[in-house]
Scaffold this active site. Structure first.
Site, PDB file in Angstrom:
ATOM      1  N   ARG A   1       9.646  11.657   4.990  1.00 54.79           N
ATOM      2  CA  ARG A   1      10.253  10.679   5.923  1.00 54.79           C
ATOM      3  C   ARG A   1      10.717   9.408   5.215  1.00 54.79           C
ATOM      4  O   ARG A   1      11.102   8.435   5.863  1.00 54.79           O
ATOM      5  CB  ARG A   1       9.255  10.337   7.024  1.00 54.79           C
ATOM      6  CG  ARG A   1       9.079  11.514   7.951  1.00 54.79           C
ATOM      7  CD  ARG A   1       7.892  11.417   8.851  1.00 54.79           C
ATOM      8  NE  ARG A   1       7.553  12.777   9.316  1.00 54.79           N
ATOM      9  CZ  ARG A   1       6.517  13.096  10.044  1.00 54.79           C
ATOM     10  NH1 ARG A   1       5.688  12.162  10.430  1.00 54.79           N
ATOM     11  NH2 ARG A   1       6.296  14.337  10.402  1.00 54.79           N
TER      12      ARG A   1
ATOM     13  N   PHE B   1       0.871  -1.177   0.000  1.00 51.63           N
ATOM     14  CA  PHE B   1       0.000   0.000   0.000  1.00 51.63           C
ATOM     15  C   PHE B   1       0.912   1.233   0.000  1.00 51.63           C
ATOM     16  O   PHE B   1       1.839   1.308   0.789  1.00 51.63           O
ATOM     17  CB  PHE B   1      -0.866  -0.017   1.257  1.00 51.63           C
ATOM     18  CG  PHE B   1      -2.208   0.622   1.087  1.00 51.63           C
ATOM     19  CD1 PHE B   1      -3.302  -0.138   0.721  1.00 51.63           C
ATOM     20  CD2 PHE B   1      -2.376   1.970   1.300  1.00 51.63           C
ATOM     21  CE1 PHE B   1      -4.553   0.439   0.579  1.00 51.63           C
ATOM     22  CE2 PHE B   1      -3.615   2.565   1.158  1.00 51.63           C
ATOM     23  CZ  PHE B   1      -4.715   1.798   0.792  1.00 51.63           C
TER      24      PHE B   1
ATOM     25  N   THR C   1      -7.646   8.519   4.681  1.00 51.31           N
ATOM     26  CA  THR C   1      -8.504   7.368   4.974  1.00 51.31           C
ATOM     27  C   THR C   1      -9.200   7.458   6.328  1.00 51.31           C
ATOM     28  O   THR C   1      -8.592   7.890   7.315  1.00 51.31           O
ATOM     29  CB  THR C   1      -7.693   6.051   4.938  1.00 51.31           C
ATOM     30  OG1 THR C   1      -8.563   4.990   5.310  1.00 51.31           O
ATOM     31  CG2 THR C   1      -6.523   6.076   5.895  1.00 51.31           C
TER      32      THR C   1
ATOM     33  N   PHE D   1      -2.008  -3.515   7.557  1.00 49.83           N
ATOM     34  CA  PHE D   1      -2.795  -4.331   8.485  1.00 49.83           C
ATOM     35  C   PHE D   1      -2.287  -5.776   8.530  1.00 49.83           C
ATOM     36  O   PHE D   1      -2.362  -6.437   9.570  1.00 49.83           O
ATOM     37  CB  PHE D   1      -4.269  -4.304   8.050  1.00 49.83           C
ATOM     38  CG  PHE D   1      -5.207  -4.951   9.012  1.00 49.83           C
ATOM     39  CD1 PHE D   1      -5.665  -4.256  10.126  1.00 49.83           C
ATOM     40  CD2 PHE D   1      -5.654  -6.250   8.809  1.00 49.83           C
ATOM     41  CE1 PHE D   1      -6.541  -4.847  11.020  1.00 49.83           C
ATOM     42  CE2 PHE D   1      -6.523  -6.856   9.706  1.00 49.83           C
ATOM     43  CZ  PHE D   1      -6.975  -6.155  10.814  1.00 49.83           C
ATOM     44  N   GLU D   2      -1.773  -6.271   7.405  1.00 49.20           N
ATOM     45  CA  GLU D   2      -1.326  -7.669   7.314  1.00 49.20           C
ATOM     46  C   GLU D   2       0.099  -7.886   7.833  1.00 49.20           C
ATOM     47  O   GLU D   2       0.566  -9.030   7.917  1.00 49.20           O
ATOM     48  CB  GLU D   2      -1.399  -8.154   5.857  1.00 49.20           C
ATOM     49  CG  GLU D   2      -2.794  -8.431   5.340  1.00 49.20           C
ATOM     50  CD  GLU D   2      -3.603  -7.176   5.041  1.00 49.20           C
ATOM     51  OE1 GLU D   2      -3.002  -6.163   4.632  1.00 49.20           O
ATOM     52  OE2 GLU D   2      -4.835  -7.195   5.246  1.00 49.20           O
TER      53      GLU D   2
ATOM     54  N   HIS E   1      -9.911   4.797   7.683  1.00 53.46           N
ATOM     55  CA  HIS E   1      -9.406   3.565   8.307  1.00 53.46           C
ATOM     56  C   HIS E   1      -8.178   3.808   9.184  1.00 53.46           C
ATOM     57  O   HIS E   1      -7.671   2.891   9.799  1.00 53.46           O
ATOM     58  CB  HIS E   1      -8.921   2.583   7.215  1.00 53.46           C
ATOM     59  CG  HIS E   1      -9.992   1.857   6.510  1.00 53.46           C
ATOM     60  ND1 HIS E   1     -10.744   2.425   5.516  1.00 53.46           N
ATOM     61  CD2 HIS E   1     -10.414   0.578   6.621  1.00 53.46           C
ATOM     62  CE1 HIS E   1     -11.587   1.527   5.054  1.00 53.46           C
ATOM     63  NE2 HIS E   1     -11.424   0.408   5.712  1.00 53.46           N
TER      64      HIS E   1
ATOM     65  N   VAL F   1       0.759   4.661   6.599  1.00 55.54           N
ATOM     66  CA  VAL F   1      -0.669   4.943   6.770  1.00 55.54           C
ATOM     67  C   VAL F   1      -0.818   6.463   6.894  1.00 55.54           C
ATOM     68  O   VAL F   1      -0.124   7.088   7.704  1.00 55.54           O
ATOM     69  CB  VAL F   1      -1.246   4.247   8.027  1.00 55.54           C
ATOM     70  CG1 VAL F   1      -2.767   4.227   7.962  1.00 55.54           C
ATOM     71  CG2 VAL F   1      -0.718   2.826   8.189  1.00 55.54           C
ATOM     72  N   ILE F   2      -1.696   7.030   6.070  1.00 54.41           N
ATOM     73  CA  ILE F   2      -1.835   8.492   6.017  1.00 54.41           C
ATOM     74  C   ILE F   2      -3.226   8.899   6.513  1.00 54.41           C
ATOM     75  O   ILE F   2      -4.235   8.542   5.896  1.00 54.41           O
ATOM     76  CB  ILE F   2      -1.598   8.992   4.573  1.00 54.41           C
ATOM     77  CG1 ILE F   2      -0.186   8.581   4.108  1.00 54.41           C
ATOM     78  CG2 ILE F   2      -1.768  10.515   4.500  1.00 54.41           C
ATOM     79  CD1 ILE F   2       0.118   8.905   2.658  1.00 54.41           C
TER      80      ILE F   2
ATOM     81  N   PHE G   1       9.517  -1.315  14.460  1.00 58.13           N
ATOM     82  CA  PHE G   1       8.339  -0.623  13.932  1.00 58.13           C
ATOM     83  C   PHE G   1       8.765   0.483  12.957  1.00 58.13           C
ATOM     84  O   PHE G   1       9.192   1.561  13.365  1.00 58.13           O
ATOM     85  CB  PHE G   1       7.542  -0.027  15.098  1.00 58.13           C
ATOM     86  CG  PHE G   1       6.242   0.586  14.692  1.00 58.13           C
ATOM     87  CD1 PHE G   1       5.156  -0.203  14.335  1.00 58.13           C
ATOM     88  CD2 PHE G   1       6.076   1.966  14.660  1.00 58.13           C
ATOM     89  CE1 PHE G   1       3.939   0.363  13.963  1.00 58.13           C
ATOM     90  CE2 PHE G   1       4.866   2.541  14.284  1.00 58.13           C
ATOM     91  CZ  PHE G   1       3.800   1.734  13.930  1.00 58.13           C
TER      92      PHE G   1
HETATM   93  N1  INI Z   1      -3.065  -0.008   4.240  1.00 60.80           N
HETATM   94  C1  INI Z   1      -1.938   0.738   4.415  1.00 60.80           C
HETATM   95  O1  INI Z   1      -0.846   0.178   4.440  1.00 60.80           O
HETATM   96  N2  INI Z   1      -2.015   2.077   4.522  1.00 60.80           N
HETATM   97  C2  INI Z   1      -3.211   2.732   4.503  1.00 60.80           C
HETATM   98  O2  INI Z   1      -3.205   3.986   4.617  1.00 60.80           O
HETATM   99  C3  INI Z   1      -4.400   1.992   4.327  1.00 60.80           C
HETATM  100  N3  INI Z   1      -5.678   2.627   4.235  1.00 60.80           N
HETATM  101  O3  INI Z   1      -5.722   3.781   3.816  1.00 60.80           O
HETATM  102  O4  INI Z   1      -6.708   2.061   4.531  1.00 60.80           O
HETATM  103  C4  INI Z   1      -4.297   0.577   4.193  1.00 60.80           C
HETATM  104  N4  INI Z   1      -5.396  -0.173   4.030  1.00 60.80           N
HETATM  105  C5  INI Z   1      -5.330  -1.556   3.669  1.00 60.80           C
HETATM  106  C6  INI Z   1      -5.158  -2.460   4.865  1.00 60.80           C
HETATM  107  O5  INI Z   1      -3.842  -2.383   5.346  1.00 60.80           O
HETATM  108  C7  INI Z   1      -5.459  -3.918   4.511  1.00 60.80           C
HETATM  109  O6  INI Z   1      -4.568  -4.345   3.509  1.00 60.80           O
HETATM  110  C8  INI Z   1      -6.902  -4.145   4.024  1.00 60.80           C
HETATM  111  O7  INI Z   1      -7.821  -3.585   4.934  1.00 60.80           O
HETATM  112  C9  INI Z   1      -7.192  -5.653   3.880  1.00 60.80           C
HETATM  113  O8  INI Z   1      -7.089  -6.313   5.149  1.00 60.80           O
END
Ligand code: INI
Length: 154
Positions: free
Chosen positions: A128, A23, A87, A58-59, A89, A82-83, A114
């Protein structure tokens, strides 16, 4: 006299796992370049590094867990971005990643570093992860070298 223990940054003979999220791939790729450059500068052999790409941040914890529990690495480096401004999320993804990465390190006994950027804007993330000073991938690789050597002394 107290015994003082601290790790140096010598990477010779050390093995590293790197888990990096696709991502924002260009930002993650720059973090990866920073980490690889720093490891090479400190004597880590190319074939002592395994890189695993995840779909998102997330993974990362699950893959880091598999690496950390394998006994195949002196430390595992995690890299992602992650921004907040882009999002809804943000809190879920960044929060779960931070919590999961910390948990993996504590439960496995393997240092898991981390290196996930959590920024307000894309500009901050780019600043960064650039090629010059301030690349978080490079900073985290330094911490990984130090932790790998510190753990070996305890
Ligand atoms: N994953 C990221 O690495 N950065 C993000 O900013 C992000 N946003 O914007 O949601 C993001 N989403 C995907 C997430 O990590 C998972 O891959 C997805 O939810 C499937 O489990």
């Amino acid at each position: 006299m107290p015994k003082i223990v601290q790790g140096d940054h010598n990477g010779q003979g050390k093995k590293f796992g790197i888990v990096v999220s696709k991502f924002y791939e260009s930002i993650s790729g720059n973090l990866l370049d920073g980490a690889l450059g720093m490891l090479a500068e400190h004597g880590v052999a190319d074939d002592a590094i395994t890189i695993a790409w995840t779909p998102g941040t997330f993974e990362i914890p699950l893959v880091a867990k598999k690496m950390a529990e394998s006994d195949g690495y002196d430390a595992v480096i995690t890299l992602g971005c992650v921004i907040r401004g882009e999002t809804a999320h943000f809190d879920y993804v960044a929060g779960e990643a931070a919590k999961g990465i910390g948990q993996v390190s504590m439960e496995s006994g393997c240092p898991v570093l981390f290196g996930v950027l959590t920024t307000e804007t894309r500009e901050q993330a780019i600043a960064r992860s650039g090629p010059n000073s301030g690349n978080k991938g490079a900073d985290v690789a330094m911490a990984a070298l130090e932790m790998a050597n510190l753990m070996g002394q305890l």
